[in-house]
Enzyme design. Structure first.
Site, PDB file in Angstrom:
ATOM      1  N   ASP A  29     -22.354  18.543  38.886  1.00 32.65           N
ATOM      2  CA  ASP A  29     -21.068  19.231  39.107  1.00 32.65           C
ATOM      3  C   ASP A  29     -21.177  20.259  40.234  1.00 32.65           C
ATOM      4  O   ASP A  29     -22.237  20.847  40.448  1.00 32.65           O
ATOM      5  CB  ASP A  29     -20.630  19.914  37.802  1.00 32.65           C
ATOM      6  CG  ASP A  29     -19.157  20.265  37.814  1.00 32.65           C
ATOM      7  OD1 ASP A  29     -18.419  19.730  38.673  1.00 32.65           O
ATOM      8  OD2 ASP A  29     -18.747  21.083  36.976  1.00 32.65           O
ATOM      9  N   ASN A  31     -19.741  19.733  43.578  1.00 33.90           N
ATOM     10  CA  ASN A  31     -19.654  19.191  44.947  1.00 33.90           C
ATOM     11  C   ASN A  31     -18.500  19.827  45.725  1.00 33.90           C
ATOM     12  O   ASN A  31     -18.641  20.195  46.889  1.00 33.90           O
ATOM     13  CB  ASN A  31     -19.422  17.679  44.925  1.00 33.90           C
ATOM     14  CG  ASN A  31     -20.611  16.910  44.419  1.00 33.90           C
ATOM     15  OD1 ASN A  31     -21.687  17.470  44.255  1.00 33.90           O
ATOM     16  ND2 ASN A  31     -20.428  15.621  44.169  1.00 33.90           N
ATOM     17  N   ARG A  33     -16.858  22.682  45.161  1.00 37.77           N
ATOM     18  CA  ARG A  33     -17.061  24.109  45.444  1.00 37.77           C
ATOM     19  C   ARG A  33     -18.100  24.310  46.542  1.00 37.77           C
ATOM     20  O   ARG A  33     -17.962  25.181  47.391  1.00 37.77           O
ATOM     21  CB  ARG A  33     -17.493  24.839  44.157  1.00 37.77           C
ATOM     22  CG  ARG A  33     -16.311  25.238  43.290  1.00 37.77           C
ATOM     23  CD  ARG A  33     -16.739  25.587  41.891  1.00 37.77           C
ATOM     24  NE  ARG A  33     -17.013  24.377  41.117  1.00 37.77           N
ATOM     25  CZ  ARG A  33     -17.572  24.382  39.923  1.00 37.77           C
ATOM     26  NH1 ARG A  33     -17.951  25.526  39.378  1.00 37.77           N
ATOM     27  NH2 ARG A  33     -17.765  23.248  39.282  1.00 37.77           N
ATOM     28  N   TRP A  34     -19.111  23.483  46.538  1.00 37.00           N
ATOM     29  CA  TRP A  34     -20.138  23.564  47.587  1.00 37.00           C
ATOM     30  C   TRP A  34     -19.469  23.399  48.965  1.00 37.00           C
ATOM     31  O   TRP A  34     -19.735  24.167  49.892  1.00 37.00           O
ATOM     32  CB  TRP A  34     -21.180  22.466  47.366  1.00 37.00           C
ATOM     33  CG  TRP A  34     -22.290  22.438  48.371  1.00 37.00           C
ATOM     34  CD1 TRP A  34     -23.505  23.073  48.273  1.00 37.00           C
ATOM     35  CD2 TRP A  34     -22.300  21.732  49.625  1.00 37.00           C
ATOM     36  NE1 TRP A  34     -24.257  22.813  49.387  1.00 37.00           N
ATOM     37  CE2 TRP A  34     -23.554  21.992  50.229  1.00 37.00           C
ATOM     38  CE3 TRP A  34     -21.385  20.919  50.282  1.00 37.00           C
ATOM     39  CZ2 TRP A  34     -23.911  21.469  51.470  1.00 37.00           C
ATOM     40  CZ3 TRP A  34     -21.726  20.394  51.527  1.00 37.00           C
ATOM     41  CH2 TRP A  34     -22.982  20.665  52.102  1.00 37.00           C
ATOM     42  N   ARG A  42     -13.684  18.595  50.567  1.00 35.05           N
ATOM     43  CA  ARG A  42     -14.414  18.274  49.329  1.00 35.05           C
ATOM     44  C   ARG A  42     -15.270  17.024  49.465  1.00 35.05           C
ATOM     45  O   ARG A  42     -16.360  16.937  48.887  1.00 35.05           O
ATOM     46  CB  ARG A  42     -13.408  18.061  48.176  1.00 35.05           C
ATOM     47  CG  ARG A  42     -12.723  19.320  47.704  1.00 35.05           C
ATOM     48  CD  ARG A  42     -11.700  18.988  46.598  1.00 35.05           C
ATOM     49  NE  ARG A  42     -12.326  18.292  45.488  1.00 35.05           N
ATOM     50  CZ  ARG A  42     -12.929  18.918  44.460  1.00 35.05           C
ATOM     51  NH1 ARG A  42     -12.961  20.233  44.409  1.00 35.05           N
ATOM     52  NH2 ARG A  42     -13.478  18.219  43.489  1.00 35.05           N
ATOM     53  N   SER A  74     -16.027  10.455  35.599  1.00 37.90           N
ATOM     54  CA  SER A  74     -15.621  10.447  34.191  1.00 37.90           C
ATOM     55  C   SER A  74     -14.283   9.719  34.029  1.00 37.90           C
ATOM     56  O   SER A  74     -13.539   9.528  35.001  1.00 37.90           O
ATOM     57  CB  SER A  74     -15.473  11.889  33.682  1.00 37.90           C
ATOM     58  OG  SER A  74     -14.309  12.485  34.215  1.00 37.90           O
ATOM     59  N   GLU A  76     -11.827  10.986  32.911  1.00 37.09           N
ATOM     60  CA  GLU A  76     -10.813  11.986  33.247  1.00 37.09           C
ATOM     61  C   GLU A  76     -10.678  12.186  34.761  1.00 37.09           C
ATOM     62  O   GLU A  76      -9.674  12.716  35.233  1.00 37.09           O
ATOM     63  CB  GLU A  76     -11.160  13.335  32.596  1.00 37.09           C
ATOM     64  CG  GLU A  76     -10.966  13.366  31.086  1.00 37.09           C
ATOM     65  CD  GLU A  76     -11.997  12.549  30.317  1.00 37.09           C
ATOM     66  OE1 GLU A  76     -13.169  12.492  30.756  1.00 37.09           O
ATOM     67  OE2 GLU A  76     -11.640  11.947  29.285  1.00 37.09           O
ATOM     68  N   ASN A  77     -11.684  11.765  35.515  1.00 35.28           N
ATOM     69  CA  ASN A  77     -11.643  12.005  36.962  1.00 35.28           C
ATOM     70  C   ASN A  77     -10.564  11.185  37.687  1.00 35.28           C
ATOM     71  O   ASN A  77     -10.229  11.472  38.832  1.00 35.28           O
ATOM     72  CB  ASN A  77     -13.021  11.748  37.611  1.00 35.28           C
ATOM     73  CG  ASN A  77     -14.056  12.816  37.308  1.00 35.28           C
ATOM     74  OD1 ASN A  77     -15.247  12.546  37.211  1.00 35.28           O
ATOM     75  ND2 ASN A  77     -13.611  14.058  37.148  1.00 35.28           N
ATOM     76  N   ARG A 203     -20.082  23.357  29.505  1.00 38.24           N
ATOM     77  CA  ARG A 203     -19.414  22.330  28.688  1.00 38.24           C
ATOM     78  C   ARG A 203     -20.034  20.965  28.986  1.00 38.24           C
ATOM     79  O   ARG A 203     -20.715  20.792  29.996  1.00 38.24           O
ATOM     80  CB  ARG A 203     -17.906  22.314  28.935  1.00 38.24           C
ATOM     81  CG  ARG A 203     -17.509  22.219  30.396  1.00 38.24           C
ATOM     82  CD  ARG A 203     -15.976  22.186  30.556  1.00 38.24           C
ATOM     83  NE  ARG A 203     -15.602  22.231  31.956  1.00 38.24           N
ATOM     84  CZ  ARG A 203     -15.204  23.340  32.592  1.00 38.24           C
ATOM     85  NH1 ARG A 203     -15.137  24.501  31.965  1.00 38.24           N
ATOM     86  NH2 ARG A 203     -14.882  23.300  33.876  1.00 38.24           N
ATOM     87  N   GLU A 216     -32.084  18.999  24.854  1.00 41.33           N
ATOM     88  CA  GLU A 216     -32.151  20.392  25.286  1.00 41.33           C
ATOM     89  C   GLU A 216     -31.191  20.540  26.461  1.00 41.33           C
ATOM     90  O   GLU A 216     -31.191  19.708  27.378  1.00 41.33           O
ATOM     91  CB  GLU A 216     -33.578  20.750  25.726  1.00 41.33           C
ATOM     92  CG  GLU A 216     -34.580  20.733  24.594  1.00 41.33           C
ATOM     93  CD  GLU A 216     -34.272  21.776  23.522  1.00 41.33           C
ATOM     94  OE1 GLU A 216     -33.818  22.879  23.870  1.00 41.33           O
ATOM     95  OE2 GLU A 216     -34.486  21.470  22.329  1.00 41.33           O
TER      96      GLU A 216
HETATM   97  C1  IPE Z   1     -17.903  16.216  35.057  1.00 38.70           C
HETATM   98  O1  IPE Z   1     -17.489  17.083  36.055  1.00 38.70           O
HETATM   99  C2  IPE Z   1     -17.850  14.797  35.548  1.00 38.70           C
HETATM  100  C3  IPE Z   1     -18.853  14.436  36.541  1.00 38.70           C
HETATM  101  C4  IPE Z   1     -19.803  15.212  36.977  1.00 38.70           C
HETATM  102  C5  IPE Z   1     -18.745  13.103  37.052  1.00 38.70           C
HETATM  103  P1  IPE Z   1     -15.971  17.559  36.142  1.00 38.70           P
HETATM  104  O2  IPE Z   1     -15.877  18.457  37.322  1.00 38.70           O
HETATM  105  O3  IPE Z   1     -15.065  16.391  36.111  1.00 38.70           O
HETATM  106  O4  IPE Z   1     -15.807  18.357  34.775  1.00 38.70           O
HETATM  107  P2  IPE Z   1     -14.778  19.502  34.360  1.00 38.70           P
HETATM  108  O5  IPE Z   1     -13.420  19.061  34.789  1.00 38.70           O
HETATM  109  O6  IPE Z   1     -15.208  20.746  35.069  1.00 38.70           O
HETATM  110  O7  IPE Z   1     -14.944  19.628  32.880  1.00 38.70           O
HETATM  111  C1  IPE Z   2     -18.783  16.667  40.701  1.00 37.11           C
HETATM  112  O1  IPE Z   2     -18.322  17.634  41.589  1.00 37.11           O
HETATM  113  C2  IPE Z   2     -18.530  15.265  41.192  1.00 37.11           C
HETATM  114  C3  IPE Z   2     -17.511  14.529  40.431  1.00 37.11           C
HETATM  115  C4  IPE Z   2     -16.899  14.946  39.369  1.00 37.11           C
HETATM  116  C5  IPE Z   2     -17.162  13.213  40.943  1.00 37.11           C
HETATM  117  P1  IPE Z   2     -16.821  18.133  41.533  1.00 37.11           P
HETATM  118  O2  IPE Z   2     -15.997  17.257  42.409  1.00 37.11           O
HETATM  119  O3  IPE Z   2     -16.360  18.232  40.126  1.00 37.11           O
HETATM  120  O4  IPE Z   2     -16.949  19.567  42.173  1.00 37.11           O
HETATM  121  P2  IPE Z   2     -16.198  20.881  41.711  1.00 37.11           P
HETATM  122  O5  IPE Z   2     -16.452  21.044  40.245  1.00 37.11           O
HETATM  123  O6  IPE Z   2     -14.752  20.694  42.020  1.00 37.11           O
HETATM  124  O7  IPE Z   2     -16.835  21.965  42.515  1.00 37.11           O
HETATM  125 MG    MG Z   3     -16.366  19.678  38.741  1.00 38.05          MG
END
Ligand code: IPE
Ligand code: IPE
Ligand code: MG
Length: 249
Positions: A29, A31, A33-34, A42, A74, A76-77, A203, A216
């Site tokens: 998680d 990417n 924000r980085w 993004r 996920s 949800e993504n 989470r 763990e």
């Molecule tokens: C979890 O990250 C899913 C993956 C890393 C693929 P998310 O960024 O989707 O999770 P939430 O929305 O912060 O819970």
């Molecule tokens: C995780 O990084 C990658 C995927 C969920 C595909 P994010 O895209 O969730 O990055 P943030 O959480 O918005 O920084």
């Molecule tokens: Mg994320």
């Protein structure tokens, strides 16, 4: 088929080889924000995230960890903007095509877990090719959770088991944890010993809900594209200092 290369195995001296996790799961998680912090789109974060995953896979292989499971997308993504979802699907396909030969050469056995039927057909084909081509590889088991949801996984297991009961192929009393696990996407794999989440979120976001029962959990504020060998070393050191009780004393 797989030419087994000499293993580097430069395990840091302070880590105990006997106490390494067999299976590491990672919620990659941060990417987005980085990229934001750097004033980049993004998608650049996702591209750099692939590099971080490749480095972690190599590190796990070098250090003798048997299995790595990475959360790539996920259930949800799909709720993200279409442009980002499309970019990710194309990225998965491109990376898979680009990396397949190297994975074969390095003895990586790749498996995708999740509801793969909803992925673009061309990606499903690439996945099928990669899984078939690396089926016999045994240096490391690499699972990529794509369109993965823990709740969906559990539901589809329930449905499959109910269908067997209905067809008189299984008695209600026979349903136990072992039978249930056979119907999960992770059938045949050991459960993760260590679950890592980057970017500081506390989470599990629907990841491996059944399988992490006794994992763990290690959370780091490091954003996924910055998660390197050093960061993984820290996670393993932390893990080795835990006392895993499994409910006992
Ligand atoms: C979890 O990250 C899913 C993956 C890393 C693929 P998310 O960024 O989707 O999770 P939430 O929305 O912060 O819970
Ligand atoms: C995780 O990084 C990658 C995927 C969920 C595909 P994010 O895209 O969730 O990055 P943030 O959480 O918005 O920084
Ligand atoms: Mg994320």
């Amino acid at each position: 088929m797989t030419a087994k290369p000499s293993v580097l195995n430069d395990l840091p001296a302070d880590l105990d080889r006997q106490k390494l996790p067999h299976h590491v799961a990672v919620i990659m998680d941060g990417n987005g924000r980085w990229a934001n912090h750097k004033g980049l789109p993004r998608i650049v974060g996702h591209q750099r995230g692939v590099d971080a995953l490749k480095a972690l896979l190599r590190c796990c292989k070098d250090w003798g960890i048997e299995a790595l499971t990475a959360y790539a997308f996920s259930t949800e993504n799909w709720g993200r903007p279409l442009t980002e979802v499309d970019f990710l699907m194309t990225l998965f396909e491109r990376v898979l095509r680009r990396e397949l030969q190297e994975m074969i050469a390095e003895g990586v056995c790749i498996r995708f877990i999740g509801d793969l039927s909803a992925l673009p057909i061309s990606l499903q084909e690439e996945i099928g090719r990669a899984m078939e081509a690396t089926r016999e590889s045994e240096n490391i088991q690499f699972n990529v959770a794509t369109n993965y949801g823990g709740r969906r996984e559990i539901l589809q297991a329930c449905r499959a088991i109910a269908a067997q009961v209905k067809a008189n192929q299984l008695n209600l009393e026979e349903i136990d944890e072992a039978i249930f696990e056979k119907h999960l996407y992770t059938a045949g794999l050991t459960n993760p010993d260590l679950l890592i989440r980057t970017s500081g979120e506390l989470r599990v976001s629907n990841f491996l809900l059944w399988q992490v029962a006794y994992a763990e959990i290690y959370v780091t504020n490091t954003l996924w594209p910055d998660f390197d060998r050093h960061a993984f070393h820290q996670a393993l050191s932390d893990y080795q200092n835990r006392h895993r009780r499994f409910g006992k004393l």
